[in-house]
Enzyme design. Structure first.
Site, PDB file in Angstrom:
ATOM      1  N   ASN A  11      28.194  -4.948  64.477  1.00 51.22           N
ATOM      2  CA  ASN A  11      28.456  -6.036  65.434  1.00 51.22           C
ATOM      3  C   ASN A  11      27.502  -6.069  66.620  1.00 51.22           C
ATOM      4  OD1 ASN A  11      30.718  -7.146  64.013  1.00 51.22           O
ATOM      5  ND2 ASN A  11      31.873  -5.340  64.653  1.00 51.22           N
ATOM      6  N   ARG A 112      38.362   2.180  78.508  1.00 52.17           N
ATOM      7  CA  ARG A 112      38.871   1.098  77.651  1.00 52.17           C
ATOM      8  C   ARG A 112      40.076   1.591  76.838  1.00 52.17           C
ATOM      9  NH1 ARG A 112      33.937  -1.650  74.660  1.00 52.17           N
ATOM     10  NH2 ARG A 112      35.592  -3.170  74.219  1.00 52.17           N
TER      11      ARG A 112
HETATM   12  O1  CA2 Z   1      30.120   0.234  74.306  1.00 54.13           O
HETATM   13  C1  CA2 Z   1      29.527   0.295  73.223  1.00 54.13           C
HETATM   14  O2  CA2 Z   1      28.304   0.271  73.123  1.00 54.13           O
HETATM   15  C2  CA2 Z   1      30.342   0.341  71.913  1.00 54.13           C
HETATM   16  O3  CA2 Z   1      29.691   1.263  71.045  1.00 54.13           O
HETATM   17  C3  CA2 Z   1      30.315  -1.057  71.360  1.00 54.13           C
HETATM   18  C4  CA2 Z   1      31.187  -1.224  70.100  1.00 54.13           C
HETATM   19  C5  CA2 Z   1      32.585  -0.685  70.340  1.00 54.13           C
HETATM   20  O4  CA2 Z   1      33.335  -0.735  69.139  1.00 54.13           O
HETATM   21  C6  CA2 Z   1      32.571   0.756  70.862  1.00 54.13           C
HETATM   22  O5  CA2 Z   1      33.881   1.161  71.110  1.00 54.13           O
HETATM   23  C7  CA2 Z   1      31.751   0.827  72.131  1.00 54.13           C
HETATM   24  C8  CA2 Z   1      31.305  -2.703  69.711  1.00 54.13           C
HETATM   25  C9  CA2 Z   1      30.024  -3.414  69.541  1.00 54.13           C
HETATM   26  C10 CA2 Z   1      30.308  -4.885  69.355  1.00 54.13           C
HETATM   27  O6  CA2 Z   1      29.405  -5.603  70.151  1.00 54.13           O
HETATM   28  C11 CA2 Z   1      29.643  -6.906  70.404  1.00 54.13           C
HETATM   29  C12 CA2 Z   1      28.781  -7.538  71.271  1.00 54.13           C
HETATM   30  C13 CA2 Z   1      28.965  -8.856  71.586  1.00 54.13           C
HETATM   31  C14 CA2 Z   1      30.025  -9.569  71.022  1.00 54.13           C
HETATM   32  C15 CA2 Z   1      30.892  -8.945  70.152  1.00 54.13           C
HETATM   33  C16 CA2 Z   1      30.690  -7.611  69.841  1.00 54.13           C
END
Ligand code: CA2
Length: 149
Positions: A11, A112
């Site tokens: 994602n 979070r």
């Molecule tokens: O904070 C981070 O970099 C994470 O690795 C991001 C992940 C999340 O599941 C981790 O807990 C923390 C999610 C990435 C999804 O990124 C998006 C960006 C824009 C819109 C939707 C999702």
């Protein structure tokens, strides 16, 4: 010139399109440009890859392990996305391939939901950067170069 590999997991190709309060306004292309610029200043080549597939990330970690062993690569910066909280397979890959890895999160996962507080990757990582936004990526590159010196 030695290399650093920057891996982004599931994602993260959506960066900059949604959830700016959590992840900022920069796109993945912006992040990759920042990483390459940081590498250029430090005299290392930076290669960036993103995948939504766990097995693909594992294959890239195995390849990185071989390049590190051959003295061609310094290490890997990885934002494993949600696989951070689920993937024993990624943990095993980092350990098994003996990869020097900085785990990176854009958001402060500890501020979070509780399910984001545990990382399967952290015990296999050389270091962790959390909650500094996308500016954490160039910092991680600088850290890897520093560790290699
Ligand atoms: O904070 C981070 O970099 C994470 O690795 C991001 C992940 C999340 O599941 C981790 O807990 C923390 C999610 C990435 C999804 O990124 C998006 C960006 C824009 C819109 C939707 C999702």
């Amino acid at each position: 010139m030695k290399k650093i590999l920057v891996l982004n997991g599931p994602n993260l190709n959506l960066l900059g399109t949604r959830e700016p309060a959590q992840y900022g306004h920069e796109t993945l292309a912006d992040v990759e440009r920042m990483c390459k610029e940081a590498g250029h200043k430090l005299g290392v080549a930076v290669e960036c890859r993103q995948s939504n597939h766990e097995g693909q990330l594992i294959d890239w970690i195995h390849e990185a392990g071989q390049e590190i062993a051959a003295g061609k690569m310094i290490g890997v910066v990885m934002n494993p996305g949600a696989y951070t909280h689920t993937s024993i397979a990624l943990h095993d890959a980092v350990k098994g391939a003996n990869v020097t890895l900085i785990e990176l999160h854009i958001s402060n996962v500890h501020a979070r939901e509780e399910f984001r507080h545990h990382s399967y990757i952290s015990p296999a990582a050389r270091g962790i950067i959390v909650g500094l936004g996308v500016k954490g990526y160039p910092l991680a590159i600088e850290a890897l170069v520093g560790l290699s010196g």
